[in-house]
Design a protein around this motif. Sequence first.
Motif, PDB file in Angstrom:
ATOM      1  N   SER A 166      -1.544  -5.418   8.342  1.00  0.00           N
ATOM      2  CA  SER A 166      -0.443  -5.597   7.455  1.00  0.00           C
ATOM      3  C   SER A 166       0.712  -4.480   7.269  1.00  0.00           C
ATOM      4  O   SER A 166       1.668  -4.601   7.093  1.00  0.00           O
ATOM      5  CB  SER A 166      -0.985  -6.263   6.158  1.00  0.00           C
ATOM      6  OG  SER A 166      -1.752  -7.358   6.273  1.00  0.00           O
ATOM      7  N   ALA A 167      -0.166  -3.363   7.035  1.00  0.00           N
ATOM      8  CA  ALA A 167       0.708  -2.213   6.758  1.00  0.00           C
ATOM      9  C   ALA A 167       1.141  -1.866   8.108  1.00  0.00           C
ATOM     10  O   ALA A 167       2.657  -1.186   7.925  1.00  0.00           O
ATOM     11  CB  ALA A 167      -0.433  -0.959   6.400  1.00  0.00           C
ATOM     12  N   GLY A 280       0.982 -15.010   6.033  1.00  0.00           N
ATOM     13  CA  GLY A 280       1.634 -14.364   4.711  1.00  0.00           C
ATOM     14  C   GLY A 280       0.320 -13.756   4.178  1.00  0.00           C
ATOM     15  O   GLY A 280       0.521 -13.356   2.890  1.00  0.00           O
ATOM     16  N   VAL A 281      -0.748 -13.903   4.487  1.00  0.00           N
ATOM     17  CA  VAL A 281      -2.009 -13.218   3.858  1.00  0.00           C
ATOM     18  C   VAL A 281      -2.028 -11.765   4.265  1.00  0.00           C
ATOM     19  O   VAL A 281      -2.338 -11.384   5.590  1.00  0.00           O
ATOM     20  CB  VAL A 281      -3.307 -13.962   4.491  1.00  0.00           C
ATOM     21  CG1 VAL A 281      -4.421 -13.287   3.780  1.00  0.00           C
ATOM     22  CG2 VAL A 281      -2.938 -15.495   4.185  1.00  0.00           C
ATOM     23  N   ASN A 282      -1.717 -10.924   3.323  1.00  0.00           N
ATOM     24  CA  ASN A 282      -1.634  -9.530   3.725  1.00  0.00           C
ATOM     25  C   ASN A 282      -2.563  -8.725   2.770  1.00  0.00           C
ATOM     26  O   ASN A 282      -3.429  -9.138   2.146  1.00  0.00           O
ATOM     27  CB  ASN A 282      -0.230  -9.051   3.371  1.00  0.00           C
ATOM     28  CG  ASN A 282       0.894  -9.640   4.248  1.00  0.00           C
ATOM     29  OD1 ASN A 282       0.673  -9.772   5.420  1.00  0.00           O
ATOM     30  ND2 ASN A 282       2.017 -10.217   3.612  1.00  0.00           N
ATOM     31  N   GLY A 283      -2.583  -7.284   3.153  1.00  0.00           N
ATOM     32  CA  GLY A 283      -3.342  -6.649   2.533  1.00  0.00           C
ATOM     33  C   GLY A 283      -4.931  -6.728   2.713  1.00  0.00           C
ATOM     34  O   GLY A 283      -5.299  -7.200   3.995  1.00  0.00           O
ATOM     35  N   ALA A 284      -5.793  -6.608   1.837  1.00  0.00           N
ATOM     36  CA  ALA A 284      -7.328  -6.735   2.117  1.00  0.00           C
ATOM     37  C   ALA A 284      -7.832  -8.163   1.721  1.00  0.00           C
ATOM     38  O   ALA A 284      -8.879  -8.427   1.546  1.00  0.00           O
ATOM     39  CB  ALA A 284      -7.966  -5.755   1.113  1.00  0.00           C
ATOM     40  N   PHE A 285      -6.836  -9.106   1.552  1.00  0.00           N
ATOM     41  CA  PHE A 285      -7.314 -10.633   1.142  1.00  0.00           C
ATOM     42  C   PHE A 285      -7.774 -11.155   2.371  1.00  0.00           C
ATOM     43  O   PHE A 285      -7.358 -11.050   3.596  1.00  0.00           O
ATOM     44  CB  PHE A 285      -6.343 -11.405   0.609  1.00  0.00           C
ATOM     45  CG  PHE A 285      -5.959 -11.079  -0.894  1.00  0.00           C
ATOM     46  CD1 PHE A 285      -6.205 -11.977  -1.922  1.00  0.00           C
ATOM     47  CD2 PHE A 285      -5.266  -9.657  -1.362  1.00  0.00           C
ATOM     48  CE1 PHE A 285      -6.286 -11.680  -3.164  1.00  0.00           C
ATOM     49  CE2 PHE A 285      -5.151  -9.585  -2.785  1.00  0.00           C
ATOM     50  CZ  PHE A 285      -5.567 -10.399  -3.618  1.00  0.00           C
ATOM     51  N   ASN A 286      -8.618 -12.230   2.364  1.00  0.00           N
ATOM     52  CA  ASN A 286      -8.918 -13.055   3.313  1.00  0.00           C
ATOM     53  C   ASN A 286      -8.458 -14.608   3.180  1.00  0.00           C
ATOM     54  O   ASN A 286      -8.074 -14.809   1.989  1.00  0.00           O
ATOM     55  CB  ASN A 286     -10.509 -13.190   3.273  1.00  0.00           C
ATOM     56  CG  ASN A 286     -11.368 -12.182   3.700  1.00  0.00           C
ATOM     57  OD1 ASN A 286     -12.619 -11.986   3.857  1.00  0.00           O
ATOM     58  ND2 ASN A 286     -10.617 -10.938   4.019  1.00  0.00           N
TER      59      ASN A 286
END
Length: 432
Positions: A166-167, A280-286
Amino acid sequence: MSDERVRVALLGCGTVGSEVTRVLLDEADELAARVGAPVELAGIAVRRPDKHPELPQELLTNDAGALVESDVDIVVELIGGIEPVRGWLLTALRKGRSVVTANKALLSEHSAELAEAADLSGADLYYEASVAGAIPLLRPLRESLAGDRITRVMGIVNGTTNYILSAMDATGAGYAETLDEASRLGYAEADPTADVDGYDAASKAAILASLAFHTRVTASDVHREGIAGITASDIAAARLLNRTVKLLAICERVTADDGTESVSARVHPVMIPRSHQLAGVNGAFNAVYVEADAAGELMFYGQGAGGAPTASAVLGDLVAAARNRVAGGRGPRESAHAALPVRPMGQTPTRYHISLDVADRAGVLAQVAQAFATHDVSIAAVRQRDRNSTASLVIVTHSAPDAALRATVDEIGKLDVVREVVSVMRVEGEDS
């Protein structure tokens, strides 16, 4: 409410275990109301009790084996790893103690052995926290959807790799510098190998495939590729096609031309359209996307790691196991009746995005296209951009066996007109 206490042994007291301990001690009355009987923390096994002054000292022990052998009803395991944990949990199950664990590595290799021990003694085996942290995912797969036919489970099940990708997508930075930043911010472990090389996601894929398809699948059955080879150029190429790159665990029920079924389980980076729910699932989310015949398309989303989210899943399992103890019931048993074969990656149908640097002269596309035709791989789209004496050629294929696609890429790389195979990535989330 029953006067009989449900006694709990806790193995391990790190980030997750500390939160579980806090709830067991501070919210005892609330838990008792939910269970129908008091829930008592009988002991906590840690490696060095002197390093835990914040915990009640009378509960601490460094002898996990003795704690498991003691007069307890439920063993909650939060240590991780295979041995000696496997032996402790088998002992607990064989003695009729129910087990709650978050140990994905152990489950992905030895779930059959643990399930058989639980069946023989009548104990429960719960492991909701082993995949996707706080997200209620495994219970819906093995209970809510038990009457349906699941055809596919695809998702982001590792927060570290999702944060990194994502980054990279947001900043245009390269893999190495983004990994360094993730480590600095605490999103990556000091040794990130299990995450970035896909081992963590492969263990979770094995658990998901086993539940979804009623078939015993181990981590060694899962095709695994990590994200270390993903470059800023790969991310940019995906953006030009209105796609993004994600590391996905993909578990599918595959039907051959003759009607026979098999299971495919794989973990690797893919390009997916930005319109897809997982994009659209970003960062540390699952997030995990489930497809079933009757239920249709379902999406499970939330925090996939962390002390409090994972403890939430552990405590949910603990309450379920404790209720069964009080009421005399049993939790769901292992369902492996389908016993489908695991399809090798080479036979699994996939799609490729291939980026080539080629000579800028007539006949190049014809030679490249011939390589695809030789291996019976159909081309879905071609994009070409000229620059000086070279050209950039991007090809997206239709679905074909992965081995045929790989052989095509190998042959293309040997063509005189191809200067370099810049990148190869699988494509998901679109009609083939």
